[in-house]
Design an enzyme around this catalytic site. Sequence first.
Site, short mmCIF file in Angstrom:
data_model
loop_
_atom_site.label_atom_id
_atom_site.label_comp_id
_atom_site.label_asym_id
_atom_site.label_seq_id
_atom_site.Cartn_x
_atom_site.Cartn_y
_atom_site.Cartn_z
N GLY A 52 -10.03 12.04 13.17
CA GLY A 52 -9.97 12.06 11.37
C GLY A 52 -10.09 10.82 10.98
N GLN A 57 -10.20 4.03 4.88
CA GLN A 57 -10.13 3.48 6.13
C GLN A 57 -11.48 2.66 6.65
OE1 GLN A 57 -8.46 6.93 8.39
NE2 GLN A 57 -7.62 5.28 9.76
N CYS A 99 -3.44 5.95 14.88
CA CYS A 99 -4.10 5.84 13.71
C CYS A 99 -5.32 4.80 14.22
CB CYS A 99 -3.29 5.41 12.50
SG CYS A 99 -4.42 5.00 11.16
N LEU A 100 -6.41 5.01 13.67
CA LEU A 100 -7.60 4.16 13.89
C LEU A 100 -7.39 2.87 13.30
CD1 LEU A 100 -10.84 6.73 13.72
CD2 LEU A 100 -9.44 5.85 15.89
N HIS A 141 -1.82 13.73 7.82
CA HIS A 141 -1.98 12.33 7.87
C HIS A 141 -3.07 11.58 6.98
CE1 HIS A 141 -2.32 8.86 11.06
NE2 HIS A 141 -3.34 8.72 10.30
N GLU A 142 -4.30 12.44 7.07
CA GLU A 142 -5.45 11.81 6.17
C GLU A 142 -5.37 11.83 4.68
OE1 GLU A 142 -7.47 10.09 8.04
OE2 GLU A 142 -6.85 10.83 9.92
N HIS A 145 -3.44 8.73 3.89
CA HIS A 145 -4.23 7.70 3.78
C HIS A 145 -4.59 7.40 2.28
CE1 HIS A 145 -4.65 5.70 7.82
NE2 HIS A 145 -4.83 6.81 8.31
ZN ZN Z 1 -4.95 7.14 10.21
#
Ligand code: ZN
Length: 201
Positions: A52, A57, A99-100, A141-142, A145
């Site tokens: 995701g 991000q 998380c990226l 989660h997204e 963000h």
């Molecule tokens: Zn993340």
Amino acid sequence: MPTEKTDKTLEIIHYPHPVLRHKSKPIRRVDAELHQIVRQMFSRMYDARGIGLAANQVHLPLRLFVVNLSAEPDEGEEHVFINPVITLPRGSEEMEEGCLSLPELYGHVRRPKQIRLLAYNLRGQEVRLDLEGMLARVVQHETDHLDGVLFPDRMDPAAREELDYELRDLESTFQQRRQQEEIPDDAEIARELSDWEARYC
Ligand code: ZN
């Protein structure tokens, strides 16, 4: 010129980059460039082996995220969710998240087990999905963000403390990169964000 800017903008940013704390405003129009941005977001996500990726991000203050639970470009189902709203949370479940934007960090987070997602797709159609399992988890989660929330914010304080060392490490890397002028200052970032918002929000 716009291509150059788009390429640079679509690098995945890491904590504590301030755009990760930006609360995204709803998108009001979808154009060819936004379609292109979404393709590039998928490709960044696959390169990083993620499932995701939220627009902030990659430095964009736009209320959208992309998902593919398979993490592979030729497998699974690609989802694009624009202006997501989560309703009807039910149950509760603890799962490990990563998380990226927080490379190499993992932590257990408790979230509702089932949700309803209201959103739009790239064609402007309304999407209404009742979700559970991994997709419900990633969507929450997204969506976090897009509100400037990162998974450690949702962790039990004692467990979160165990990540303090790694978080400080990321903070000092960020400071170094900023001193080397690889990351613009807050005023420049604010200007870039308001340019994007003027076009899409
Ligand atoms: Zn993340």
